[in-house]
Design a protein around this motif. Structure first.
Motif, mmCIF file in Angstrom:
data_model
loop_
_atom_site.group_PDB
_atom_site.id
_atom_site.type_symbol
_atom_site.label_atom_id
_atom_site.label_comp_id
_atom_site.label_asym_id
_atom_site.label_seq_id
_atom_site.Cartn_x
_atom_site.Cartn_y
_atom_site.Cartn_z
ATOM 1 N N VAL A 1 0.040 26.361 70.453
ATOM 2 C CA VAL A 1 1.258 26.018 69.703
ATOM 3 C C VAL A 1 2.097 27.247 69.366
ATOM 4 O O VAL A 1 3.296 27.132 69.117
ATOM 5 C CB VAL A 1 0.916 25.242 68.412
ATOM 6 C CG1 VAL A 1 0.266 23.918 68.741
ATOM 7 C CG2 VAL A 1 0.041 26.058 67.471
ATOM 8 N N ALA A 2 1.474 28.433 69.356
ATOM 9 C CA ALA A 2 2.189 29.634 68.933
ATOM 10 C C ALA A 2 2.886 30.350 70.081
ATOM 11 O O ALA A 2 3.840 31.101 69.847
ATOM 12 C CB ALA A 2 1.226 30.600 68.233
ATOM 13 N N ASP B 1 4.871 27.907 79.955
ATOM 14 C CA ASP B 1 3.876 28.367 80.921
ATOM 15 C C ASP B 1 2.740 29.109 80.234
ATOM 16 O O ASP B 1 1.581 29.035 80.666
ATOM 17 C CB ASP B 1 4.521 29.273 81.969
ATOM 18 C CG ASP B 1 5.420 28.496 82.927
ATOM 19 O OD1 ASP B 1 5.355 27.252 82.922
ATOM 20 O OD2 ASP B 1 6.185 29.141 83.665
ATOM 21 N N ASP B 2 3.059 29.846 79.181
ATOM 22 C CA ASP B 2 2.020 30.565 78.442
ATOM 23 C C ASP B 2 1.166 29.606 77.625
ATOM 24 O O ASP B 2 -0.060 29.702 77.611
ATOM 25 C CB ASP B 2 2.647 31.613 77.520
ATOM 26 C CG ASP B 2 3.286 32.761 78.284
ATOM 27 O OD1 ASP B 2 2.965 32.940 79.474
ATOM 28 O OD2 ASP B 2 4.108 33.475 77.678
ATOM 29 N N ALA B 3 1.817 28.681 76.940
ATOM 30 C CA ALA B 3 1.075 27.715 76.125
ATOM 31 C C ALA B 3 0.123 26.893 76.983
ATOM 32 O O ALA B 3 -1.008 26.601 76.574
ATOM 33 C CB ALA B 3 2.044 26.805 75.380
ATOM 34 N N VAL C 1 1.245 33.977 65.953
ATOM 35 C CA VAL C 1 1.344 33.448 64.595
ATOM 36 C C VAL C 1 1.839 32.008 64.689
ATOM 37 O O VAL C 1 2.800 31.716 65.418
ATOM 38 C CB VAL C 1 2.296 34.287 63.721
ATOM 39 C CG1 VAL C 1 2.407 33.678 62.319
ATOM 40 C CG2 VAL C 1 1.820 35.735 63.645
ATOM 41 N N HIS C 2 1.195 31.127 63.973
ATOM 42 C CA HIS C 2 1.584 29.713 63.976
ATOM 43 C C HIS C 2 3.039 29.573 63.528
ATOM 44 O O HIS C 2 3.457 30.227 62.557
ATOM 45 C CB HIS C 2 0.667 28.922 63.045
ATOM 46 C CG HIS C 2 0.762 27.449 63.216
ATOM 47 N ND1 HIS C 2 1.853 26.710 62.781
ATOM 48 C CD2 HIS C 2 -0.088 26.555 63.789
ATOM 49 C CE1 HIS C 2 1.675 25.439 63.064
ATOM 50 N NE2 HIS C 2 0.509 25.303 63.676
ATOM 51 N N PRO C 3 3.831 28.738 64.183
ATOM 52 C CA PRO C 3 5.246 28.602 63.812
ATOM 53 C C PRO C 3 5.472 28.260 62.340
ATOM 54 O O PRO C 3 6.482 28.680 61.757
ATOM 55 C CB PRO C 3 5.736 27.469 64.726
ATOM 56 C CG PRO C 3 4.830 27.513 65.910
ATOM 57 C CD PRO C 3 3.494 27.936 65.381
ATOM 58 N N ASP C 4 4.555 27.518 61.739
ATOM 59 C CA ASP C 4 4.730 27.123 60.338
ATOM 60 C C ASP C 4 4.424 28.251 59.354
ATOM 61 O O ASP C 4 4.650 28.097 58.142
ATOM 62 C CB ASP C 4 3.824 25.932 59.998
ATOM 63 C CG ASP C 4 4.217 24.664 60.737
ATOM 64 O OD1 ASP C 4 5.359 24.603 61.237
ATOM 65 O OD2 ASP C 4 3.366 23.755 60.820
#
Length: 308
Positions: A24-25, A30-32, A92-95
């Motif tokens: 998710v980060a 393509d990376d995710a 880092v998590h988007p949240d």
């Protein structure tokens, strides 16, 4: 980073959580999509067959609520130069962004690698074990973090993308070209397990130990041989499933068309593995890949360094 978070060393039981975080980060699809393979690859310690030096690793995570992994950093000492530390991944998590987590993780990686004796830091792929040549320019937050943390841009690298959908130049048949090579006494083969040590030796001898190590970890290899002598090889899936390379030909084979055949045979493997495109990583000869696979420059990376 405020007191709501806890910075702790990465332990093996949390590696799956780091992969889940990266899904998710990592903002680029393509990376995710390859997050699990990326984390597994970057956790690989050294040495590797054919490589020079040993890669020592460090990893740290930030926890929220005592257990949720919301940030992670992976680092390593350089294969080629043990005095250089590499930040291989930071997420880092988007949240939870804009709370100082990225800066805290980067500082911790620098400190841990300094304890291992490094005197300089690099945001540069630690070949032969790497997921990116540097910082993709589209990861704006990472570029800002690097420059705010005292890193200086030293170079630029790029990947090329080969379209692997049916009818693309990358999947053009090699039958006629292989017949011409056969007429010149050159056989093109898919490597089996017994072939790999010799190909690792060839790659290391002609192109350096890093290439030998990448060949040893590849998902697939094709090579050309004449009178028992290896003339060239091409490989894929060492750094990441979607990555092609390395490939190289001996001087005796140049001009025969060996490289183009080996390239397309590997790309056909990647197509058959279900990939719609392949990344040709850390490209040097742009015209060769454009002419032989219709590849285009797509991903651009900044390469950063600083003293510690």
């Amino acid at each position: 980073m405020d007191h709501a978070y806890q910075l702790v060393e990465l332990t093996p039981d949390r590696v799956p959580d780091v992969a889940a975080l990266c899904r998710v980060a990592l903002d680029l699809p393509d990376d995710a999509a390859e997050a699990d393979a990326i984390v597994e690859r970057l956790r690989h310690p050294g040495p590797l067959p054919g490589s020079a030096g040993e890669r020592r690793t460090t990893g740290w995570v930030v926890l929220a609520g005592g257990s949720e992994v919301v940030g992670a950093v992976l680092g390593s000492t350089g294969f080629g130069d043990v005095a250089v530390g590499h930040v291989d991944l930071i997420a880092v998590h988007p949240d939870h962004r804009r709370r100082g987590i990225g800066r805290a993780l980067l500082a911790q990686a620098e400190s841990a690698l300094a304890d291992l004796g490094v005197g300089a830091m690099a945001l540069v792929g630690n070949a032969p074990v790497y997921a990116w040549p540097g910082v993709d320019v589209r990861y704006t937050a990472a570029v800002c973090l690097a420059e705010a943390s005292g890193y200086e841009r030293q170079d630029i690298a790029w990947n090329m993308t080969a379209d692997l959908t049916p009818g693309s130049p990358a999947l053009a048949p090699t039958t006629e070209a292989e017949a011409r090579l056969a007429g010149a006494g050159v056989a093109v083969r898919r490597a089996v397990a017994a072939d790999v040590p010799g190909l690792v030796e060839f790659a290391a001898a002609h192109f350096g130990p890093g290439w030998g190590a990448e060949v040893s970890e590849s998902a697939g290899i094709h090579y050309a041989v004449r009178d028992g002598e290896v003339l060239g090889f091409a490989s894929w899936g060492s750094s990441r499933p979607s990555y092609f390379g390395p490939m190289g030909t001996a001087s005796a084979a140049r001009g025969l068309g060996v490289g183009g055949v080996l390239l397309r045979r590997c790309l056909r493997d990647q197509h058959e593995a279900g990939l719609a495109s392949a990344q040709i990583g850390w490209v040097g000869p742009v015209p060769f890949y454009s002419a032989n696979a219709g590849a285009r420059i797509e991903r651009v990376f900044f390469l950063y360094r600083k003293a510690v």
